[in-house]
Each structure stands twice: as C-alpha cells, then as structure tokens.
Design an enzyme around this catalytic site. Structure first.
Site, short mmCIF file in Angstrom:
data_model
loop_
_atom_site.label_atom_id
_atom_site.label_comp_id
_atom_site.label_asym_id
_atom_site.label_seq_id
_atom_site.Cartn_x
_atom_site.Cartn_y
_atom_site.Cartn_z
N HIS A 204 -2.54 2.41 -4.01
CA HIS A 204 -2.30 2.12 -2.58
C HIS A 204 -1.06 2.78 -2.00
O HIS A 204 -0.82 2.69 -0.81
CB HIS A 204 -2.24 0.61 -2.33
CG HIS A 204 -0.95 -0.04 -2.74
ND1 HIS A 204 -0.69 -0.41 -4.04
CD2 HIS A 204 0.15 -0.39 -2.04
CE1 HIS A 204 0.52 -0.96 -4.11
NE2 HIS A 204 1.06 -0.96 -2.91
C1 UD1 Z 1 2.66 -2.81 1.91
C2 UD1 Z 1 4.11 -2.52 1.51
C3 UD1 Z 1 4.16 -2.07 0.07
C4 UD1 Z 1 3.45 -3.05 -0.86
C5 UD1 Z 1 2.05 -3.35 -0.34
C6 UD1 Z 1 1.43 -4.46 -1.14
C7 UD1 Z 1 5.54 -1.68 3.33
C8 UD1 Z 1 6.17 -0.48 3.92
N1 UD1 Z 1 4.66 -1.46 2.33
O1 UD1 Z 1 1.95 -1.59 1.82
O2 UD1 Z 1 5.52 -1.99 -0.34
O3 UD1 Z 1 3.37 -2.48 -2.13
O4 UD1 Z 1 2.12 -3.79 1.02
O5 UD1 Z 1 0.05 -4.47 -1.04
O6 UD1 Z 1 5.82 -2.77 3.75
N2 UD1 Z 1 -4.65 -3.15 6.09
C9 UD1 Z 1 -5.82 -3.82 6.36
N3 UD1 Z 1 -5.82 -5.19 6.18
C10 UD1 Z 1 -4.76 -5.89 5.76
C11 UD1 Z 1 -3.57 -5.18 5.49
C12 UD1 Z 1 -3.53 -3.81 5.66
O7 UD1 Z 1 -6.82 -3.24 6.74
O8 UD1 Z 1 -4.84 -7.12 5.61
C13 UD1 Z 1 -4.66 -1.66 6.23
C14 UD1 Z 1 -4.27 -1.18 7.63
O9 UD1 Z 1 -5.02 -0.05 7.89
C15 UD1 Z 1 -2.81 -0.81 7.44
C16 UD1 Z 1 -2.77 -0.30 6.01
O10 UD1 Z 1 -3.71 -1.12 5.32
O11 UD1 Z 1 -2.38 0.17 8.35
C17 UD1 Z 1 -1.42 -0.40 5.35
O12 UD1 Z 1 -0.90 -1.74 5.42
P1 UD1 Z 1 0.69 -1.99 5.40
O13 UD1 Z 1 0.95 -3.43 5.29
O14 UD1 Z 1 1.35 -1.26 6.50
O15 UD1 Z 1 1.15 -1.25 4.09
P2 UD1 Z 1 0.60 -1.38 2.61
O16 UD1 Z 1 0.10 -0.06 2.17
O17 UD1 Z 1 -0.27 -2.57 2.49
N1 UDP Z 2 -3.51 -8.13 -6.78
C1 UDP Z 2 -4.59 -8.97 -6.51
N2 UDP Z 2 -5.77 -8.40 -6.15
C2 UDP Z 2 -5.95 -7.05 -6.06
C3 UDP Z 2 -4.84 -6.22 -6.34
C4 UDP Z 2 -3.64 -6.79 -6.68
O1 UDP Z 2 -4.46 -10.20 -6.61
O2 UDP Z 2 -7.06 -6.63 -5.72
C5 UDP Z 2 -2.23 -8.74 -7.15
C6 UDP Z 2 -1.68 -8.28 -8.48
O3 UDP Z 2 -2.18 -9.10 -9.53
C7 UDP Z 2 -0.19 -8.43 -8.28
C8 UDP Z 2 0.00 -8.12 -6.82
O4 UDP Z 2 -1.26 -8.33 -6.21
O5 UDP Z 2 0.21 -9.78 -8.52
C9 UDP Z 2 0.44 -6.69 -6.64
O6 UDP Z 2 0.37 -6.36 -5.30
P1 UDP Z 2 0.23 -4.86 -4.77
O7 UDP Z 2 -0.27 -3.97 -5.84
O8 UDP Z 2 -0.52 -4.93 -3.51
O9 UDP Z 2 1.75 -4.52 -4.36
P2 UDP Z 2 3.05 -4.06 -5.15
O10 UDP Z 2 3.26 -4.97 -6.30
O11 UDP Z 2 2.87 -2.63 -5.54
O12 UDP Z 2 4.12 -4.18 -4.11
#
Ligand code: UD1
Ligand code: UDP
Length: 353
Positions: A204
C-alpha cells in the site's frame, strides 16, 4: 484525568485497543476521536466490531484527499474538539496524517502530547510518514518508544526528556488476539489455502503503488512464487491498479478485499512467508515466527532484519522468488525486542504519574 485519543487509520484502531483497556483500568477518562481518514467498513468499522473497541465519541469524517487538504481539515476540526474537551493529555499513535494533525492542534493549544510508537525512523524523507513522525516527536511531552532503537534515534536528535521505553502495543494486541484468531477465523478455508502452503502479501505504500510499472512488476514477482499468494488489497492499491489499466492475468494471486484483524492474524500465522510493505505486518510476522520479505529499501523495525527473520527486498521484485528460495531459517526464534505484552499498562501508568 482526561485523555483525548485521536485515531483515524487502520493500524491506529488496533493500537488503541490495548491502550484504551489500560486507561479504563487505571480510571482515566478517555474521549475517543476518529478523524475519518479511513472510512470503508473493512478499513474501520470491522476493527471496532471484532476487537470490541467502543464506538468513538466523535467521528470527524474528513475522508481522503491530498496531504495538505486532509491534514488541514483534521486540524480545523481537532482544534474545536480540544477547545471543547480541554483534556489533560492528547494521545496520538504512529505516523499518519491523523497523528500529525492531532499533534499540531494540541501543541498550539499548549495541551501536552503523548506519542505512542515514538522514535521510529526510516531516514527516508520521501515517505510522508517520516515527516509526520519527526514533527510529532518534536512537539510531544511523553515519547512512548516501542524499542531501544527508537530511544536511541530520539537521543541522536537531542530528545531525551519524557522518553520511555514501554514496548510495542501491537505486540500487546497480538498476545491477546493471536489465540482468538487461531480459534475463530475461517479465512484459510474461505480462501481455499492450506496451512503453510501459501504466501500472504500486502502492498500500500505510495512508493510501490503510484508508479504503474513498479506496481505491476511487484504483482508479477508475487505471481512467480511457488505457491498461491493471498493478497488482501488496500483501497489505495485497488484504485491505482484500476487507474493503471493493466489487466494482470495473475495465476497465483488471490486478490481479496481488505480483511478484518482476526482473519489477517490467521493469514499471517498460517503463511509460508509474508511479503509486505506494511510496518505492522512486518512486526506481526515476526511475532508469529513467520519469515517476512519487505518490499522497501529500508525499515523502521531494524531488529526484525538484524535477527534474520525479515529481509529487505526493496528492488523491483525481480529477485523476490530467488530471495524467498534462498532464505535460511535463523537458529534462534525471534528475540523479544518488542516488550512483554504490557506496553499499554506502562503507558497508562506514565500518564497518571
Ligand atoms: C495511510 C497512512 C499510512 C498507513 C496507512 C495504513 C498517511 C500519510 N498514510 O496510508 O502511513 O500506513 O494509512 O493503512 O497518513 N481509501 C479508501 N477507503 C478508505 C481509506 C482510503 O478508498 O477507507 C483510498 C482513497 O482512495 C485514498 C487512498 O485510499 O485516497 C489513500 O488513503 P490515505 O488514508 O490517504 O492513505 P493510506 O495509503 O491509507
Ligand atoms: N491488517 C488487517 N487487514 C488487512 C491488512 C492489514 O487487519 O487486510 C492489519 C494488520 O494485521 C496490522 C495492521 O492492519 O495490524 C497494519 O496496517 P497497515 O498495513 O494498513 O499499515 P501500517 O502498519 O503499514 O501503517
């Protein structure tokens, strides 16, 4: 004593579970605010339901957007919440935009900040998380570090006051939910994979998703592994793959929507190996003694690499299957670098001190 906790992204709900319990046990009043950064049911509600986290007191519903717009909307809303609630502490987690907005709003109002997962560094300023962490740490009063490496990183930046090594709250959560997942989750049969006969992958990070060639290259590399690959796909990756308009005729990949926490832990427990760019998933693989291959050039969780259980595979993935085949199991099980499952209790004790 009143603590205002701010969460908003998937891993923060998980981290808030053990801490919320410990705060309650210590008689601390917690006002729980969800920024709304993650909002799909499978990215948010499922964690509250499965883990029994109480419903947030407020959801700011900021949704997605560019960094400035998203963080700005949170900042405006959080300032109002903090002025209304007047907490003794603001508690933030990790390194997302939600973390930074909470920290900036609190420090402008002179409310002390406690930062859980403080001191982590990738030393890669291209990552949005690196800015969020550094800025949050430098305005926090209580810096709650999961590892000694994190404490040392802060010391190198001249931050030594209010720094405490408490352990990792994600480990606390796994200590409790690891057994629950093993007992309850049906995900292996649902995805038609056998224990030890599949890989688990997650992708991601913008670094891996935003360049079409890189994303398709990584998926192709995963597809060349010698067993099925279960890939719960983050919505960012799903959206990017759709934009890139590449139809991947991937034979080995089982791309599924994001799964809940119990299914995810079960998938990690049963995997032959994990391939990921997630911070949390690297650690959880380590907790379960499952080898991990990290699709990044560096990691904040250096202990997992030093012990031989995690391998940095940050190139274009061309070497992935060779690396996986070459991997040699370390002679020692993963050493306990992440505390003893009582990080949240230590955090509650520090807040009341
Ligand atoms: C964010 C965090 C990242 C973390 C990750 C955990 C920042 C800058 N990044 O990244 O550090 O590792 O969360 O998962 O804060 N979207 C949906 N539905 C949702 C959420 C997101 O469709 O419920 C899509 C949207 O298109 C959005 C994109 O995902 O623009 C990215 O979401 P965003 O929360 O901005 O960043 P993450 O990549 O999720
Ligand atoms: N996770 C989850 N379902 C998924 C992917 C991740 O429950 O489909 C959980 C995973 O077990 C861990 C956390 O989400 O506890 C990690 O989140 P993510 O990878 O989104 O973010 P990061 O840790 O890189 O910030």
């Amino acid at each position: 004593m009143k603590v205002l906790t701010i969460v908003g992204a998937r891993p923060q709900f998980i981290k808030a579970w053990p801490v919320g319990r410990a705060l309650q046990a210590a008689g601390i009043v917690e006002h729980l605010v969800h920024s709304g950064q993650h909002y799909d049911d499978q990215m948010s509600q499922v964690f509250f339901d499965e883990m029994g986290i109480r419903a947030p007191d407020q959801n700011l519903e900021v949704g997605s957007g560019a960094h400035g717009a998203q963080t700005g909307r949170m900042l405006i809303a959080l300032e109002q919440v903090m002025e209304a609630e007047r907490p003794d502490w603001v508690l933030v987690y990790g390194d997302t935009n939600t973390t930074l907005a909470g920290a900036v709003a609190a420090c402008k109002l002179h409310i002390p900040i406690a930062h859980v997962e403080s001191g982590l560094r990738s030393f890669n300023r291209r990552m949005p998380e690196e800015h969020n962490r550094v800025l949050t740490d430098h305005c926090s009063s209580l810096l709650l570090c999961p590892t000694q490496t994190a404490v040392d990183n802060l010391a190198r930046e001249g931050v030594t006051e209010g720094v405490h090594l408490v352990g990792d709250v994600m480990y606390d959560a796994v200590v409790h939910f690891g057994a629950v997942a093993r007992a309850r989750s049906q995900v292996l049969s649902r995805t038609e994979v056998q224990e030890g006969a599949y890989y688990l992958a997650t992708i991601h990070r913008p670094y891996n998703t935003d360049d079409p060639d890189r994303l398709v290259g990584l998926l192709t590399a995963l597809d060349q592994l010698d067993a099925p690959v279960v890939l719960p796909m983050h919505p960012r990756t799903h959206a990017r793959l759709a934009t890139h308009r590449r139809d991947g005729a991937f034979q080995q990949l089982r791309i599924i929507p994001p799964v809940g926490y119990l299914d995810m832990l079960r998938l990690e427990q049963g995997a032959r190996a994990v391939v990921t760019d997630s911070g949390g998933v690297q650690k959880e693989s380590y907790f379960f003694g499952v080898p991990c291959f990290t699709l990044r050039p560096e990691t904040e969780w250096v202990e997992t690499v030093q012990s031989g259980w995690n391998t940095l595979a940050g190139d274009d993935g061309a070497e992935l299957s060779a690396r996986v085949a070459r991997w040699q199991r370390p002679t020692l099980p993963p050493p306990p670098f992440f505390g003893s499952g009582d990080a949240a209790v230590r955090i509650a004790a520090l807040l009341t001190r």
